[in-house]
Design a protein around this motif. Structure first.
Motif, PDB file in Angstrom:
ATOM      1  N   GLY A 130      47.341  51.783  41.719  1.00  0.00           N
ATOM      2  CA  GLY A 130      48.421  52.772  41.718  1.00  0.00           C
ATOM      3  C   GLY A 130      47.999  54.104  41.135  1.00  0.00           C
ATOM      4  O   GLY A 130      48.723  55.092  41.253  1.00  0.00           O
ATOM      5  N   SER A 131      46.796  54.152  40.532  1.00  0.00           N
ATOM      6  CA  SER A 131      46.294  55.399  39.948  1.00  0.00           C
ATOM      7  C   SER A 131      45.391  56.116  40.930  1.00  0.00           C
ATOM      8  O   SER A 131      45.080  55.620  42.013  1.00  0.00           O
ATOM      9  N   ASP A 132      44.927  57.309  40.519  1.00  0.00           N
ATOM     10  CA  ASP A 132      44.064  58.086  41.404  1.00  0.00           C
ATOM     11  C   ASP A 132      42.674  57.463  41.567  1.00  0.00           C
ATOM     12  O   ASP A 132      41.930  57.840  42.468  1.00  0.00           O
ATOM     13  N   ASN A 143      48.763  50.859  45.988  1.00  0.00           N
ATOM     14  CA  ASN A 143      49.566  49.963  45.151  1.00  0.00           C
ATOM     15  C   ASN A 143      49.163  48.492  45.238  1.00  0.00           C
ATOM     16  O   ASN A 143      49.843  47.625  44.668  1.00  0.00           O
ATOM     17  N   ASN A 173      45.978  56.073  44.554  1.00  0.00           N
ATOM     18  CA  ASN A 173      47.392  55.673  44.457  1.00  0.00           C
ATOM     19  C   ASN A 173      47.753  54.461  45.311  1.00  0.00           C
ATOM     20  O   ASN A 173      48.934  54.221  45.586  1.00  0.00           O
TER      21      ASN A 173
END
Length: 313
Positions: A18-20, A26, A24
């Motif tokens: 979910g982070s860069d 999921n 992103n």
């Protein structure tokens, strides 16, 4: 042996979903027909940029991806780990030479690897030009012995070296006997005589160690290296000798420290000592942690260093 390293790395990387780091993504992607939270929805998000260059490299060189026809979304894939560490520097001659000399300070030059469509200084999923191991196939990435990454280098005496690199990440193994059953008979028919003829592999009273992972892979890659050097007149990879590099995280104790009693019944031998017991010339095998491998060049690649530190180290 506990698989604590696998679990710790899974938790570390799953926390980044979910982070860069994963653009992103999921997660909850599909792996072998099932959805898992630690599998990305899009496999390309599993790669350090530029992703399109990695995918083009595999396409141009007709290389199969691990487990399918596109990059896997499995965040613990060792193929992805190898690519994320080495692909960004493959066209940087000085950096490739620097990491190689960090393993063995004996080389003055690295060479473009001619088996690739656009030769650079590291190649991936490399196979021999001809089948020397009785495998009846030479397909990059599947159905035959290949090496995760490869460097060709010239030493200070002008000798050309083949440098196959086997990359491990969270792997740990049981005691499966790959010499058993019909498949085992096929394997023994392929490799036993080559092992007997090998100058590097000892002809042990019981060959079974060579048919237990991780030694089964190491045995085949050792034979592969010997045969490529022996048949350099018919190989696109022309070398006079070889150095087998095994990349394993120091903290993967489930792989490194596992007590490989079979077949020698000797207590306390970990993976490296067990494998070295099988080798005639110890100088042809080196084992190194991935962070140590990349350490000579990390100041030159700050974005890559941050990515690897955050994700793997």
């Amino acid at each position: 042996m506990s698989n604590g390293y696998y679990l710790s790395q899974r938790d570390k990387q799953q926390a980044l979903i979910g982070s860069d780091v994963f653009r992103n993504d999921n997660g909850n992607g599909k792996f072998m027909g099932k959805n898992y939270p630690f599998v990305l929805a899009k496999g390309e998000n599993n790669l350090f940029p530029p992703v399109n260059e990695v995918e083009r490299y595999f396409s141009d060189n007709h290389i199969s991806w691990w487990g399918g026809y596109s990059p896997t979304g499995h965040i613990l894939s060792s193929q992805m780990a190898c690519l994320n560490h080495l692909f960004p520097i493959m066209n940087d001659k000085d950096s490739v030479l620097a990491i190689l000399n960090g393993v063995r300070d004996n080389f003055k030059e690295v060479l473009p690897i001619r088996c690739d469509k656009n030769p650079q200084y590291i190649a991936f999923e490399v196979v021999s030009s001809a089948d020397h191991l009785n495998e009846e196939a030479s397909t990059r990435g599947s159905n035959c012995t290949s090496v995760d990454a490869l460097i060709l280098a010239v030493d200070k005496n002008d000798k050309v070296w083949l440098i196959p690199i086997e990359w491990k990440y969270t792997e740990h193994y049981g005691t499966e006997d790959k010499s058993a059953g019909n498949k085992g008979e096929t394997r023994k028919a392929r490799y036993n005589q080559l092992i007997t003829d090998s100058k590097q592999l000892k002809t042990l009273p019981d060959f079974k160690i060579y048919y237990q992972e991780p030694f089964y892979q190491l045995m085949r890659q050792t034979l592969w290296s010997e045969q490529v050097v022996l048949h350099k007149d018919m190989e696109i990879l022309k070398a006079d000798d070889y150095l087998h590099i095994h990349v394993i995280p120091d903290t993967n104790v489930a792989l490194l420290r596992n007590d490989h009693r079979y077949p020698y019944k000797v207590s306390g031998l970990g993976m490296e000592d067990t494998w070295r017991y099988c080798l005639t010339d110890q100088s042809k095998y080196e084992i190194i942690d991935p962070k140590k491998l990349l350490s000579p060049i990390m100041s030159k690649y700050p974005e890559l260093a941050e990515y690897l530190e955050t994700r793997y180290w």
